[in-house]
Design a protein around this motif. Structure first.
Motif, short mmCIF file in Angstrom:
data_model
loop_
_atom_site.label_atom_id
_atom_site.label_comp_id
_atom_site.label_asym_id
_atom_site.label_seq_id
_atom_site.Cartn_x
_atom_site.Cartn_y
_atom_site.Cartn_z
N ILE A 165 44.75 40.90 44.16
CA ILE A 165 44.09 39.60 44.08
C ILE A 165 44.86 38.62 44.97
O ILE A 165 46.08 38.70 45.07
N THR A 168 43.26 33.00 47.84
CA THR A 168 42.11 32.47 48.58
C THR A 168 40.82 32.57 47.77
O THR A 168 39.81 31.95 48.12
N GLN A 169 40.85 33.35 46.68
CA GLN A 169 39.65 33.52 45.86
C GLN A 169 39.42 32.33 44.93
O GLN A 169 38.29 32.09 44.50
N ASP A 471 38.85 44.54 39.96
CA ASP A 471 37.73 43.92 40.65
C ASP A 471 38.08 42.46 40.93
O ASP A 471 37.86 41.58 40.09
N ALA A 472 38.64 42.20 42.10
CA ALA A 472 39.13 40.86 42.41
C ALA A 472 38.01 39.83 42.50
O ALA A 472 38.19 38.67 42.12
N ARG A 473 36.86 40.24 43.01
CA ARG A 473 35.75 39.28 43.17
C ARG A 473 35.28 38.79 41.79
O ARG A 473 35.12 37.58 41.57
N THR A 474 35.05 39.72 40.87
CA THR A 474 34.64 39.33 39.52
C THR A 474 35.74 38.54 38.82
O THR A 474 35.47 37.57 38.11
N GLY A 476 37.87 36.57 40.19
CA GLY A 476 37.87 35.21 40.70
C GLY A 476 36.84 34.34 40.00
O GLY A 476 37.12 33.17 39.68
N LEU A 477 35.68 34.90 39.75
CA LEU A 477 34.64 34.16 39.03
C LEU A 477 35.07 33.87 37.60
O LEU A 477 34.80 32.81 37.04
#
Length: 497
Positions: A165, A168-169, A471-474, A476-477
């Motif tokens: 992670i 920047t996210q 899951d870095a994208r999830t 971040g949310l």
């Protein structure tokens, strides 16, 4: 005509292959070993490590020629701008020579003349590195503000690095200390600072975000360490401040206005505290469990008037009994290494997983060893009670954050010995009897190019059995959502005396 063309192509191919194997003719032999970067001369490596690519430090190099011969058989030969070994060929050679040694012969072509250096050896340990790779944080050295940073993982058998992670996210996010359960990332935790702060727990693929600051503790959950059973995770809670020096060779000092130690049960979301671990006049910090799970180690110092008396902040190593079945603590605290008597301060205690040793850092004062050039690695033998400075792995610059491999035959640590500015990662082997080999820098495909172009320091490294599945994208949310799990305090688990 077709057969003739095929024959010509075949001949050219053979000539090309022969050209690749051409060795230097009649080189001038010099009575010195080569200067290489990184310094891999005489190190001990695991057979599973990525190739020890290196650059030769010399002027006017036209070609570098390297021959590597195994004491148990096998040979590699390469020519180029630097030593760049094929990964598969390298692993075939190291596997064949496990428990043996590799002899390196280096020749340089300069202005049409070949020069051959004295051979040097690299030893291949009989002990396996039973880990997939490393996890660590990369951050540009800074003080009040920070740029890009994140948690990363590196495959130790190759040069592949992957982000777990990055900040920047989430705008303004700082990713703090992380920990896996005895190098197994199926149980993984890290802390996020910033407007959307939280402590993340991921257990067997299920992720939870705890409130960044707990009202009962009065601070955040930092410096985590898992219980060997995986049932608990120990933390400290710190009110951290930093000050700046106005003297040469000293930049910054990090200290705590207060800090306490506690244990968290992720199944019940309960915080286990004890009056012996949360004292008014003492700072308790950086807890770790013994491999049998029956002791909680931590460091403690008498609270000082900060920042005026920051040099009086000196920590000892203590322990308290812990009952994992009941989630309760013992009735007394024992000091097992008195650093204050030596005029020193102890930090970052890490027990070997075989239960024999505790590796720690010793410095003049404080506990943020990464900023102290005098910080060195020490080893405490839990069977004899004796501690010694690890002169074989220490340097004249800051040697700090460290962790053990699961089989207790390898350590990873950070050091500023390379250039005095950036902390790099180093690995060393140990024979299980308290002796360590010469450390070697984490290999890179083109080391000089990689490290000269990097503006990041490595810190808080640890081994990992497998690649961290995250899951870095999830995530971040989830951080931005501010949905947090509340924690409670188990009053029945706390001693009242």
């Amino acid at each position: 005509m077709r057969k003739l063309l095929l024959g010509i192509v075949g001949i050219l191919g053979i000539v090309g292959l022969l050209g690749c194997e051409t060795r230097p003719e009649n080189p001038t032999v010099v009575n010195e070993q080569p200067k290489i970067y990184p310094d891999y001369i005489g190190v001990t490596i695991p057979a599973e490590i990525a190739p020890l690519n290196f650059n030769v430090v010399a002027d006017g190099i036209d070609v570098v020629d390297v021959v590597v011969k195994g004491s148990k058989g096998g040979e590699l030969h390469m020519q180029g701008d630097y030593a760049d070994f094929d990964i598969d060929d390298w692993h075939e050679l190291t596997a064949q020579n496990k428990g043996g040694e590799l002899t390196f012969t280096i020749s340089l072509e300069q202005e049409g003349q070949w020069k051959q250096y004295q051979d040097f050896k690299v030893y291949v340990s009989p002990y396996a590195l039973d880990e997939w790779g490393l996890t660590y944080r990369r951050i540009a050295p800074g003080y009040e503000v920070f740029s890009k940073l994140g948690l990363y993982q590196r495959d130790l058998s190759t040069f592949d690095e992957f982000a777990i992670i990055e900040n920047t996210q989430v705008p303004g996010m700082c990713v703090n200390c992380h920990s896996a359960h005895q190098t197994d990332p199926k149980k993984f935790v890290f802390h996020v600072r910033g407007d959307h702060g939280a402590t993340m727990f991921q257990i067997d693929g299920k992720r939870e975000w705890l409130k960044a600051s707990n009202e009962q503790l009065g601070g955040s959950m930092v410096y985590p360490y898992w219980h060997p059973s995986g049932k608990y995770c120990a933390f400290s809670t710190n009110q951290t401040r930093q000050g700046f020096h106005v003297v040469r060779d000293e930049r910054i000092e990090v200290f705590d206005l207060s800090s306490d130690v506690f244990v968290y049960d992720p199944n019940s979301h309960q915080i286990l505290t004890d009056s012996l671990l949360s004292t008014k006049d003492w700072s308790e910090n950086t807890p770790t469990f013994s491999p049998d799970g029956r002791w909680l180690y931590y460091m403690t110092c008498r609270q000082q008037d900060y920042p005026a008396h920051f040099k009086d902040e000196q920590y000892n190593l203590c322990r308290i009994a812990f009952d994992p079945d009941k989630g309760t603590f013992g009735q007394q605290v024992d000091t097992i290494f008195n650093a204050v008597e030596k005029g020193k301060s102890l930090t970052w205690p890490r027990p070997s997983y075989d239960g024999r040793y505790i590796l720690f850092t010793l410095m003049d004062y404080g506990y943020f060893s990464i900023w102290h050039n005098e910080s060195d690695q020490w080893l405490l033998d839990l069977q004899t009670g004796e501690a010694r400075e690890l002169k074989e792995i220490n340097s004249a610059r800051a040697d700090s954050y460290h962790n053990w491999s699961d089989n207790s035959h390898w350590i990873v640590f950070t050091s500023r010995r390379d250039d005095g500015l950036y902390s790099r990662l180093y690995l060393a082997a140990t024979d299980g009897k308290g002796h360590f080999s010469k450390p070697f820098m984490l290999p890179q495909r083109n080391p000089r190019q990689y490290y000269s172009a990097s503006v990041y320091s490595f810190n808080t490294p640890d081994f990992t059995k497998t690649r961290v599945d995250f899951d870095a994208r999830t995530a971040g949310l989830e951080i931005m959502s501010d949905e947090r799990v509340k924690t409670g305090q188990d009053e029945s688990a706390a001693n009242t005396q």
